[in-house]
Enzyme design. Structure first.
Site, PDB file in Angstrom:
ATOM      1  CG  ASP A  35      38.470  46.512  36.384  1.00 14.79           C
ATOM      2  OD1 ASP A  35      38.872  45.426  35.948  1.00 14.79           O
ATOM      3  OD2 ASP A  35      37.391  46.662  36.978  1.00 14.79           O
ATOM      4  CD  GLU A 201      35.705  40.991  30.937  1.00 14.68           C
ATOM      5  OE1 GLU A 201      34.533  41.340  31.062  1.00 14.68           O
ATOM      6  OE2 GLU A 201      36.305  40.333  31.810  1.00 14.68           O
TER       7      GLU A 201
HETATM    8  O1  FUB Z   1      35.928  44.710  37.635  1.00 17.10           O
HETATM    9  C1  FUB Z   1      34.719  44.186  37.144  1.00 17.10           C
HETATM   10  C2  FUB Z   1      34.927  43.517  35.814  1.00 17.10           C
HETATM   11  O2  FUB Z   1      35.880  42.468  35.927  1.00 17.10           O
HETATM   12  C3  FUB Z   1      35.473  44.394  34.728  1.00 17.10           C
HETATM   13  O3  FUB Z   1      34.525  45.252  34.172  1.00 17.10           O
HETATM   14  C4  FUB Z   1      36.025  43.360  33.814  1.00 17.10           C
HETATM   15  O4  FUB Z   1      36.850  43.841  32.812  1.00 17.10           O
HETATM   16  C5  FUB Z   1      36.731  42.471  34.786  1.00 17.10           C
HETATM   17  O5  FUB Z   1      37.971  42.997  35.160  1.00 17.10           O
END
Ligand code: FUB
Length: 450
Positions: A35, A201
């Protein structure tokens, strides 16, 4: 012949200018990162990246527990400042230190991140601050007005108005933030979901030629893996027009992708993550950086992630190197501890926000924590100042390095104690005082490429 000489002269000039850089993907191999939110802060010559941290040896997002900050000036040599915020230091949170972002406003660095709240498992958007881009950061609670705060991102516009974007599970929202960042302004909240084709997301916003670009993770018909999409608007809160995919499927991609877009030293880069380094464990990821460019109409040219990373846009291939820089004064806030000794900043010339001194009693010590992806070798260096020639010990996990020489130095200086072995996961390095009159500035570990 003349041509060859000219070519060599050009090469030499580029090398002297720092024009020959080494690059690869994953861009950082010392630790599992995900991320990535990349930023260039006014007044700093560095590129800064705020990242979440996958635990080595696992393959689940459920164990993610802390965040790291890294910087670089050349996309080749990376500095990892260690753990800058941990779930255990966030009083309201229980687990799931997922996606993260940062902003700078009026000399304060703000960190937003999502963690699950104690007792109910609700994702909240946490807020932490620091006076330094590299942290460590102190949690000041979660942002009010966000019901399910997974995957937050910040954007501060030229008029200093801050915006928060968040979203997961197929929806995306945005709102203006209050001046102290502690709550959204409810009447400004917009539901961006219908404007973002197949959004799942991970929203993130940057500005290019006066337009607002919202990049996000798309999951067609709710099927993994996620592709990276973007949409463009004239205003930060939209309306946004979806422009489609800019990173699709690639060799070594994980189930998730997540990232940011940034301009540094006149080049644009896409930061995101993959899973090649963990032997294709989809939930144990690593940071990737690829070159990004725009068409003349402002659309982003689709990226095919490359094994040579930013070497695709001018840099020379090669191994990148991470230096783990653990400031002694951050010991306690960064997974270590300070026992007996004190934090000080009277003696100028230190790095970070100070140093540790007053090691007045036997066994007074400072411990720092270094997290690495696998059993590997690092050069151990210490930044210090000492009133006399001295000898002290450093414990590296269970191995005691005894009677290490710290020659007298009135000014802060760095000494190299050679190669040490670190183990996969968290490593503890404890400086143990044997006599008085030493100031410890930092403990540094430089990745040895084998
Ligand atoms: O890194 C954990 C989760 O996986 C993130 O919050 C999402 O966006 C995905 O990358």
């Amino acid at each position: 012949m003349k041509k060859k000489v000219a070519l060599w002269a050009l090469c030499l000039a580029l090398m002297m200018e720092g024009g020959f850089l080494f690059a690869q993907n994953p861009a950082v191999t010392s630790i599992h990162l995900a991320d990535p939110s990349a930023h260039v802060w006014p007044g700093s010559d560095k590129l800064w990246v705020y990242v979440s941290h996958d635990q080595p040896g696992t393959n689940t997002h459920a164990t993610m527990a802390d965040y790291h900050v890294l910087s670089t000036t050349d996309m080749v040599n990376w500095t990892d400042y260690g753990s800058v915020l941990h779930v255990k230091d966030v009083s309201w949170a229980a687990s799931h230190a997922w996606a993260i972002d940062a902003a700078l406003l009026d000399s304060t660095y703000y960190l937003v991140y999502c963690m699950q709240e104690k007792g109910n498992g609700v994702f909240r958007t946490g807020l932490a601050t620091s006076k330094y881009p590299q942290g460590p950061f102190t949690d000041i609670g979660y942002i009010k007005g966000v019901e399910w705060g997974q995957d937050p991102a910040l954007f501060v516009d030229d008029d200093k108005q801050a915006y928060l974007y968040w979203g997961c599970g197929g929806s995306c929202f945005a709102a203006k933030l209050s001046k102290d960042f502690k709550s959204i302004i409810p009447e400004t909240k917009v539901n961006l979901t219908p404007q973002l084709t197949d959004v799942f997301e991970g929203p993130w916003v940057h500005k290019y030629k006066g337009k607002y670009y919202l990049s996000y993770l798309e999951k067609k018909k709710k099927k993994w893996p996620e592709h990276m999409y973007y949409a463009v608007a004239d205003k930060p809160l939209g309306p946004y027009v979806c422009k489609g995919e800019y990173i699709g499927r690639f060799d070594g991609m994980a189930g998730t992708n997540h990232g940011s877009i940034v301009k540094y030293k006149n080049k644009w880069y896409a930061f995101h993550h993959g899973m090649k380094m963990s032997g294709n464990k989809s939930e144990c990821r690593n940071m990737l950086v690829d070159c990004l460019s725009y068409n003349s109409d402002g659309t982003i040219k689709p990226i095919i992630p490359s094994a040579i990373g930013v070497a695709e846009c001018g840099a020379t291939k090669g191994p990148t190197i991470t230096t783990i820089l653990l400031e002694a004064e951050n010991g306690t806030a960064a997974g270590g501890s300070i026992q007996g000794a004190k934090i000080n900043n009277r003696h100028s010339g230190y790095s970070g926000s100070g140093y540790v001194d007053s090691f007045n009693h036997q066994n007074d010590c400072v411990t720092v924590m270094a997290s690495v992806a696998k059993n590997s070798k690092y050069r151990l260096k210490v930044g210090y100042a000492a009133k006399t020639d001295q000898k002290h010990d450093i414990l590296v996990n269970y191995i005691m390095l005894q009677d290490l020489s710290f020659p007298k130095s009135d000014d802060f200086t760095e000494i190299d104690f050679g190669v040490v072995s670190l183990r996969e996961g968290d490593n503890f390095l404890k400086f143990i005082r044997k006599s008085s009159g030493i100031e410890i500035d930092y403990i540094k570990l430089v990745q040895v490429i084998e």
